[in-house]
Design an enzyme around this catalytic site. Structure first.
Site, PDB file in Angstrom:
ATOM      1  N   GLY A 190      37.544 -30.898  27.121  1.00 29.54           N
ATOM      2  CA  GLY A 190      37.544 -30.144  28.372  1.00 29.54           C
ATOM      3  C   GLY A 190      38.889 -29.460  28.477  1.00 29.54           C
ATOM      4  N   GLU A 191      39.450 -29.436  29.654  1.00 35.47           N
ATOM      5  CA  GLU A 191      40.752 -28.801  29.850  1.00 35.47           C
ATOM      6  C   GLU A 191      41.726 -29.902  30.263  1.00 35.47           C
ATOM      7  OE1 GLU A 191      43.761 -26.760  29.915  1.00 35.47           O
ATOM      8  OE2 GLU A 191      43.345 -27.304  31.988  1.00 35.47           O
ATOM      9  N   SER A 192      42.746 -30.136  29.437  1.00 34.11           N
ATOM     10  CA  SER A 192      43.602 -31.317  29.648  1.00 34.11           C
ATOM     11  C   SER A 192      44.363 -31.272  30.972  1.00 34.11           C
ATOM     12  CB  SER A 192      44.574 -31.501  28.480  1.00 34.11           C
ATOM     13  OG  SER A 192      45.451 -30.406  28.376  1.00 34.11           O
TER      14      SER A 192
ATOM     15  N   CYS B 161      39.557 -34.176  21.535  1.00 30.70           N
ATOM     16  CA  CYS B 161      40.113 -32.878  21.944  1.00 30.70           C
ATOM     17  C   CYS B 161      41.071 -33.073  23.131  1.00 30.70           C
ATOM     18  CB  CYS B 161      38.983 -31.892  22.232  1.00 30.70           C
ATOM     19  SG  CYS B 161      39.542 -30.178  22.317  1.00 30.70           S
TER      20      CYS B 161
ATOM     21  N   ARG C 165      49.206 -28.760  22.231  1.00 36.88           N
ATOM     22  CA  ARG C 165      48.028 -28.283  22.971  1.00 36.88           C
ATOM     23  C   ARG C 165      47.577 -26.920  22.445  1.00 36.88           C
ATOM     24  NH1 ARG C 165      48.986 -26.910  28.526  1.00 36.88           N
ATOM     25  NH2 ARG C 165      46.753 -26.909  28.864  1.00 36.88           N
TER      26      ARG C 165
ATOM     27  N   ILE D  20      37.184 -26.920  18.951  1.00 35.64           N
ATOM     28  CA  ILE D  20      37.122 -25.905  20.008  1.00 35.64           C
ATOM     29  C   ILE D  20      38.458 -25.887  20.742  1.00 35.64           C
ATOM     30  CG2 ILE D  20      35.932 -25.124  22.089  1.00 35.64           C
ATOM     31  CD1 ILE D  20      33.480 -26.747  21.121  1.00 35.64           C
ATOM     32  N   ARG D  21      39.225 -24.841  20.532  1.00 38.64           N
ATOM     33  CA  ARG D  21      40.571 -24.752  21.142  1.00 38.64           C
ATOM     34  C   ARG D  21      41.277 -26.098  21.015  1.00 38.64           C
ATOM     35  NH1 ARG D  21      40.640 -22.683  26.992  1.00 38.64           N
ATOM     36  NH2 ARG D  21      42.828 -22.453  26.514  1.00 38.64           N
TER      37      ARG D  21
ATOM     38  N   HIS E  45      35.198 -32.591  18.072  1.00 38.86           N
ATOM     39  CA  HIS E  45      34.183 -33.027  19.041  1.00 38.86           C
ATOM     40  C   HIS E  45      33.006 -33.696  18.334  1.00 38.86           C
ATOM     41  CE1 HIS E  45      35.511 -30.819  22.743  1.00 38.86           C
ATOM     42  NE2 HIS E  45      36.140 -30.088  21.849  1.00 38.86           N
TER      43      HIS E  45
ATOM     44  N   GLU F 127      30.771 -35.490  19.552  1.00 39.06           N
ATOM     45  CA  GLU F 127      29.594 -35.524  20.427  1.00 39.06           C
ATOM     46  C   GLU F 127      28.754 -34.254  20.340  1.00 39.06           C
ATOM     47  OE1 GLU F 127      32.616 -33.288  22.712  1.00 39.06           O
ATOM     48  OE2 GLU F 127      32.647 -34.970  21.305  1.00 39.06           O
TER      49      GLU F 127
END
Length: 197
Positions: free
Chosen positions: A53-55, A85, A114, A142-143, A179, A181
């Site tokens: 997600g977004e840390s 991630c 990051r 992903i990023r 990821h 999952e």
């Protein structure tokens, strides 16, 4: 019975819940996987997954919901925790590019950068070599953050992209750049959940 909590504040929570459920079935273990949002749900928990997600958002929401300190304490006491991630960022001791208000669990002795791979356009899929399986694993990045340094001998590499470490294990903790999952392959979740059995 095994009780797995996926921290469900932001990020790819449902995919992790499904992957963990499939992994428990494959291991022949009865258990439940819950969407973890508040400290009261930590009662009787066997393992925790911190999703991507977004840390910055995950950090803020874990502080706001009162999860940061209780989860840190459980990690220090030996509860299995896996971060993927942004979850890897949350577990890490040192984070390059963190904002001043970000707070981390600081449990895993690694330094990460990051968004080291850049924006969404730089997301990719590549085969990852696993320490615990002969078959390559479909690594979805992903990023992704990048593990730039292992800060102690307690940290063991468990996943590689070429010759670069993209996954680590430290006792009860697992941190991954990718990821697991987002694939049908549950080997990583099975490996992690064995720590809770």
């Amino acid at each position: 019975m095994v009780k797995v909590g996926v921290i469900g504040l932001q990020g790819d929570v449902s995919e992790h819940i499904e992957a963990a459920q499939r992994a428990l079935e494959n291991l022949g273990v009865s258990g439940e996987v819950i969407w973890l949002k508040k400290p009261e749900q930590l009662e009787g928990i066997s393992a925790i997954i911190i999703p991507g997600g977004e840390s910055t958002t995950i950090s803020r929401l874990m502080q706001k919901n009162g999860l940061l300190e209780p989860v840190r304490k459980l990690g220090e006491e030996g509860l299995p925790i896996m971060g993927t991630c942004a979850g890897l960022i949350m577990l890490s001791k040192e984070v390059i590019g963190a904002t001043p208000e970000q707070r981390f669990l600081e449990l895993l002795d690694v330094k990460v950068n990051r968004n080291a791979y850049g924006r969404q356009v730089d997301s990719f899929e590549a085969p990852v070599k696993l320490a615990f399986s002969d078959e390559p694993f479909p690594g979805v990045f992903i990023r992704a953050p990048r593990i730039v340094e292992l800060l102690s001998d307690k940290v063991k590499p468990i996943a590689w992209l070429g010759d670069r470490v993209v996954g680590v294990e430290q006792d009860n903790l697992i941190g991954l750049e990718f990821h697991p999952e987002l694939t049908e392959d549950t080997r990583v979740h099975e490996y992690f959940l064995r720590k809770a059995l």
